[in-house]
Design an enzyme around this catalytic site. Structure first.
Site, PDB file in Angstrom:
ATOM      1  N   VAL A  14      24.066  17.453  70.237  1.00  0.00           N
ATOM      2  CA  VAL A  14      24.667  16.510  69.284  1.00  0.00           C
ATOM      3  C   VAL A  14      26.088  16.955  68.911  1.00  0.00           C
ATOM      4  O   VAL A  14      27.022  16.133  68.887  1.00  0.00           O
ATOM      5  CB  VAL A  14      23.786  16.355  68.020  1.00  0.00           C
ATOM      6  N   LYS A 105      16.317  16.441  60.391  1.00  0.00           N
ATOM      7  CA  LYS A 105      15.175  15.812  59.686  1.00  0.00           C
ATOM      8  C   LYS A 105      14.190  16.845  59.172  1.00  0.00           C
ATOM      9  O   LYS A 105      13.508  16.617  58.172  1.00  0.00           O
ATOM     10  CB  LYS A 105      14.460  14.795  60.573  1.00  0.00           C
ATOM     11  N   GLU A 129      22.247   9.713  58.483  1.00  0.00           N
ATOM     12  CA  GLU A 129      21.852   8.588  59.343  1.00  0.00           C
ATOM     13  C   GLU A 129      21.256   9.070  60.671  1.00  0.00           C
ATOM     14  O   GLU A 129      20.320   8.471  61.195  1.00  0.00           O
ATOM     15  CB  GLU A 129      23.078   7.710  59.617  1.00  0.00           C
ATOM     16  N   GLY A 134      18.275   8.299  65.896  1.00  0.00           N
ATOM     17  CA  GLY A 134      19.471   8.547  66.722  1.00  0.00           C
ATOM     18  C   GLY A 134      20.581   7.584  66.338  1.00  0.00           C
ATOM     19  O   GLY A 134      21.067   7.591  65.213  1.00  0.00           O
ATOM     20  N   GLY A 187      18.523  15.884  77.164  1.00  0.00           N
ATOM     21  CA  GLY A 187      18.988  16.219  75.806  1.00  0.00           C
ATOM     22  C   GLY A 187      18.249  15.479  74.706  1.00  0.00           C
ATOM     23  O   GLY A 187      18.705  15.445  73.562  1.00  0.00           O
ATOM     24  N   GLU A 190      13.759  18.333  71.127  1.00  0.00           N
ATOM     25  CA  GLU A 190      14.183  19.385  70.202  1.00  0.00           C
ATOM     26  C   GLU A 190      14.297  20.700  70.964  1.00  0.00           C
ATOM     27  O   GLU A 190      13.701  20.860  72.039  1.00  0.00           O
ATOM     28  CB  GLU A 190      13.139  19.531  69.083  1.00  0.00           C
ATOM     29  N   ASP A 201       7.897  16.026  64.703  1.00  0.00           N
ATOM     30  CA  ASP A 201       9.218  15.402  64.538  1.00  0.00           C
ATOM     31  C   ASP A 201       9.067  13.981  63.985  1.00  0.00           C
ATOM     32  O   ASP A 201       9.824  13.560  63.107  1.00  0.00           O
ATOM     33  CB  ASP A 201       9.949  15.389  65.895  1.00  0.00           C
ATOM     34  N   LYS A 205      10.385  12.373  60.387  1.00  0.00           N
ATOM     35  CA  LYS A 205      11.165  11.132  60.274  1.00  0.00           C
ATOM     36  C   LYS A 205      10.458  10.129  59.361  1.00  0.00           C
ATOM     37  O   LYS A 205      11.098   9.449  58.551  1.00  0.00           O
ATOM     38  CB  LYS A 205      11.403  10.550  61.660  1.00  0.00           C
ATOM     39  N   GLY A 302      19.647  11.685  72.196  1.00  0.00           N
ATOM     40  CA  GLY A 302      20.707  11.863  73.185  1.00  0.00           C
ATOM     41  C   GLY A 302      22.051  12.057  72.497  1.00  0.00           C
ATOM     42  O   GLY A 302      22.247  11.645  71.349  1.00  0.00           O
TER      43      GLY A 302
HETATM   44  P1  NAP Z   1      20.879  22.198  70.303  1.00  0.00           P
HETATM   45  O1  NAP Z   1      21.340  21.539  71.552  1.00  0.00           O
HETATM   46  O2  NAP Z   1      19.813  23.236  70.381  1.00  0.00           O
HETATM   47  O3  NAP Z   1      22.188  22.824  69.605  1.00  0.00           O
HETATM   48  C1  NAP Z   1      22.128  23.699  68.501  1.00  0.00           C
HETATM   49  C2  NAP Z   1      23.517  24.265  68.252  1.00  0.00           C
HETATM   50  O4  NAP Z   1      23.487  25.037  67.051  1.00  0.00           O
HETATM   51  C3  NAP Z   1      24.015  25.196  69.355  1.00  0.00           C
HETATM   52  O5  NAP Z   1      25.406  25.001  69.554  1.00  0.00           O
HETATM   53  C4  NAP Z   1      23.761  26.604  68.809  1.00  0.00           C
HETATM   54  O6  NAP Z   1      24.732  27.564  69.210  1.00  0.00           O
HETATM   55  C5  NAP Z   1      23.918  26.366  67.313  1.00  0.00           C
HETATM   56  N1  NAP Z   1      23.049  27.238  66.527  1.00  0.00           N
HETATM   57  C6  NAP Z   1      21.703  27.190  66.414  1.00  0.00           C
HETATM   58  N2  NAP Z   1      21.262  28.167  65.592  1.00  0.00           N
HETATM   59  C7  NAP Z   1      22.347  28.838  65.179  1.00  0.00           C
HETATM   60  C8  NAP Z   1      22.552  29.956  64.310  1.00  0.00           C
HETATM   61  N3  NAP Z   1      21.539  30.568  63.715  1.00  0.00           N
HETATM   62  N4  NAP Z   1      23.829  30.379  64.119  1.00  0.00           N
HETATM   63  C9  NAP Z   1      24.877  29.769  64.725  1.00  0.00           C
HETATM   64  N5  NAP Z   1      24.750  28.701  65.529  1.00  0.00           N
HETATM   65  C10 NAP Z   1      23.499  28.250  65.761  1.00  0.00           C
HETATM   66  O7  NAP Z   1      20.352  21.120  69.254  1.00  0.00           O
HETATM   67  P2  NAP Z   1      20.653  19.539  69.224  1.00  0.00           P
HETATM   68  O8  NAP Z   1      19.750  18.836  70.165  1.00  0.00           O
HETATM   69  O9  NAP Z   1      22.102  19.297  69.291  1.00  0.00           O
HETATM   70  O10 NAP Z   1      20.086  19.167  67.761  1.00  0.00           O
HETATM   71  C11 NAP Z   1      20.830  19.505  66.616  1.00  0.00           C
HETATM   72  C12 NAP Z   1      20.204  18.806  65.400  1.00  0.00           C
HETATM   73  O11 NAP Z   1      20.285  17.395  65.581  1.00  0.00           O
HETATM   74  C13 NAP Z   1      18.734  19.107  65.169  1.00  0.00           C
HETATM   75  O12 NAP Z   1      18.471  19.100  63.779  1.00  0.00           O
HETATM   76  C14 NAP Z   1      18.031  17.926  65.827  1.00  0.00           C
HETATM   77  O13 NAP Z   1      16.753  17.678  65.282  1.00  0.00           O
HETATM   78  C15 NAP Z   1      18.994  16.824  65.486  1.00  0.00           C
HETATM   79  N6  NAP Z   1      18.956  15.660  66.360  1.00  0.00           N
HETATM   80  C16 NAP Z   1      18.990  15.831  67.709  1.00  0.00           C
HETATM   81  C17 NAP Z   1      19.035  14.708  68.531  1.00  0.00           C
HETATM   82  C18 NAP Z   1      19.067  14.817  70.036  1.00  0.00           C
HETATM   83  O14 NAP Z   1      18.968  13.795  70.702  1.00  0.00           O
HETATM   84  N7  NAP Z   1      19.192  16.009  70.597  1.00  0.00           N
HETATM   85  C19 NAP Z   1      19.042  13.422  67.968  1.00  0.00           C
HETATM   86  C20 NAP Z   1      19.015  13.294  66.571  1.00  0.00           C
HETATM   87  C21 NAP Z   1      18.969  14.424  65.777  1.00  0.00           C
HETATM   88  P3  NAP Z   1      24.931  27.983  70.768  1.00  0.00           P
HETATM   89  O15 NAP Z   1      25.566  26.779  71.411  1.00  0.00           O
HETATM   90  O16 NAP Z   1      25.848  29.156  70.760  1.00  0.00           O
HETATM   91  O17 NAP Z   1      23.558  28.267  71.280  1.00  0.00           O
HETATM   92  N1  HSE Z   2      13.840  15.102  69.665  1.00  0.00           N
HETATM   93  C1  HSE Z   2      14.158  13.898  68.975  1.00  0.00           C
HETATM   94  C2  HSE Z   2      13.572  12.721  69.746  1.00  0.00           C
HETATM   95  C3  HSE Z   2      15.638  13.753  68.852  1.00  0.00           C
HETATM   96  O1  HSE Z   2      13.202  12.902  70.907  1.00  0.00           O
HETATM   97  O2  HSE Z   2      13.481  11.643  69.181  1.00  0.00           O
HETATM   98  C4  HSE Z   2      16.049  12.581  67.993  1.00  0.00           C
HETATM   99  O3  HSE Z   2      15.737  12.824  66.654  1.00  0.00           O
END
Ligand code: NAP
Ligand code: HSE
Length: 429
Positions: A14, A105, A129, A134, A187, A190, A201, A205, A302
């Protein structure tokens, strides 16, 4: 033009999407809104990690203080995930007088009151939001557009990963593990995908949606939770023979002042409006007492859709800063919402019994169901086995969850029943 400094906590799926959106659309947004959003610092775990996008090394840091104590950063955007240290950083951002945008969340569902109190005490905005749906604007829809309604029902597909897995399993016959690996590679999942497939999850939500809909905090641990783990391919196949498709649904229903909140795999008719929500798409069917039904649909996971929601929130926070206003309340009511125990929920059911193929077995099973007030709507038995078990699939009329559990506990004790009965709930409305 007024510049607003942003600190990003996280540059994963994200965070990278947000960085790219602001790089590609930054000028356009500045012209459109009159404010320029500038990412000043980004917190990561490993600044030397190879990343798909180019980011100046000097804005990466591993010290949260570099963002939280920087007076040029007015908005902290938390995109790390997990409870700690994300929650502490959010609280510290409020203490430092910054506004917070988050997609987290888990923190909101498990520590909502603490985070909201910190935002209110600091007089700063909390924007989330992206935490549900998403790119689908479900939070603003519930908080603002439908605020005048009593929300009677929320029927939603809120987890893109699970919906992707179910779609690939149902339509292509892909094994569960392969479908999950694809969702991870895209992507959607989680960092710990058990959060997705366990249903947790979706529970997070639903806790946020129900809290907004009913005006007082709905704790995640009060929501019934069942994920995809128990769903087996034969059930998908049988369900389709009856004209149903399986979906992991998040459900809230309000009736007579009580609210039922539950997440579980659910069979819905092929013609149901949510049956056509495929892949990583999410769907939200809302019913308000004045508005009637409202349907929202879009990509629920995504990098790009989620970045769209995050940057929309950044712009809202920027407008709050520019207008010098105080953020509006998120919750109005102190009284806890009255939640209905799962045992009192009424539903139609699908059962798959594994039973020895012998005369009288079906009447044993139906006798027990009858004694518990459970009425059978249809039955099929597949195959014929002299010695081994056969699947007997049954659909019921509406029954009470507590009665179903008692009946299945008795049935599973029968000598002729060879494995625990599989149960799925059916939703037609
Ligand atoms: P991700 O790809 O695992 O990215 C996490 C990022 O945070 C990485 O850059 C990581 O650093 C950094 N990080 C994690 N722990 C850390 C710590 N203790 N200290 C410093 N940096 C730290 O996760 P994501 O998929 O982007 O999701 C992020 C958030 O958005 C989550 O709360 C997730 O539930 C939410 N979300 C995700 C999506 C989705 O589609 N993926 C959609 C909606 C909401 P490094 O890069 O150095 O490892
Ligand atoms: N892992 C979550 C999903 C990301 O698949 O819906 C969006 O919140």
């Amino acid at each position: 033009m007024r510049e607003i400094g942003i600190g990003l906590l996280g540059l994963g799926v994200v965070g990278s999407g947000v960085y790219r959106l602001l790089s590609e659309n930054g000028e356009f947004l500045a012209r459109k809104t009159g404010v320029r959003l500038v990412i000043k610092k980004i917190l990561v775990r490993d600044p030397n990690k190879r990343r798909a996008l180019e980011v100046p090394r000097e804005i990466l840091t591993t010290r949260a203080e570099d963002l939280l104590q920087d007076p040029e950063i007015e908005i902290v955007c938390e995109l790390m995930g997990g409870i700690e240290p994300a929650k502490s950083y959010i609280l510290r951002a409020f203490s430092a007088g910054k506004h917070v945008v988050t997609a987290n969340k888990a923190v909101l569902a498990e520590h909502g009151p603490e985070v909201l109190s910190a935002a209110e005490a600091a007089g700063r905005g909390l924007f989330f939001e992206a935490a549900v749906g998403g790119g689908v604007p479900i939070i603003k829809t519930l908080r603002e557009s439908l605020a005048a309604n009593r929300v009677r029902r929320i029927t939603a597909i809120v987890n893109g990963t699970c919906n992707y897995i179910l779609t690939r399993m149902t339509e292509e016959g892909l094994p569960f593990r392969e479908a999950l690996a694809e969702a991870q590679a895209r992507g959607f999942a989680e960092a710990d995908p058990t959060l997705d497939i366990s249903g947790r999850d979706s529970v997070h939500k639903l806790a946020i949606l129900a809290t907004l809909a009913y005006g007082s905090f709905v704790p995640a641990e009060r929501i019934y939770e069942e994920g995809l783990t128990g769903l087996e391919v034969p059930d998908i196949v049988f369900a389709r023979e009856f004209g149903f498709v399986p979906k992991l649904l998040a459900l809230a229903r309000e009736e007579n002042g009580q609210v039922e909140v539950r997440v579980h795999p659910t069979l819905i008719p092929e013609g149901h409006v949510l049956a056509s929500v495929r892949g990583a798409f999410n769907g939200f069917l809302l019913e308000g007492d004045f508005v009637g039904e409202v349907l929202l649909y879009g990509l629920g996971a995504g990098a790009e859709p989620t970045a769209s929601a995050v940057v929309g929130d950044l712009l809202d926070a920027a407008h709050l800063i520019l207008s010098g206003g105080r953020p509006g309340p998120i919750l109005f009511r102190e009284n806890p919402v009255r939640l209905k125990p799962m045992e009192d929920v009424v539903s139609r059911y699908y059962f798959r019994f594994s039973a020895v193929d012998r005369p009288g077995v079906l009447s044993n099973i139906s006798g027990i169901l009858g004694r518990h007030g459970i009425s059978i709507a249809s039955v099929i038995q597949k195959g014929r086995q002299e010695k081994g078990p056969v699947p007997i699939v049954m659909l019921t009329h509406e029954a009470r969850e507590a009665d179903v559990r008692k009946a299945l506990a008795e049935i599973d004790q029968l000598d002729v029943v060879t494995a625990p009965t599989k149960l799925l709930r059916i939703l037609e409305g």
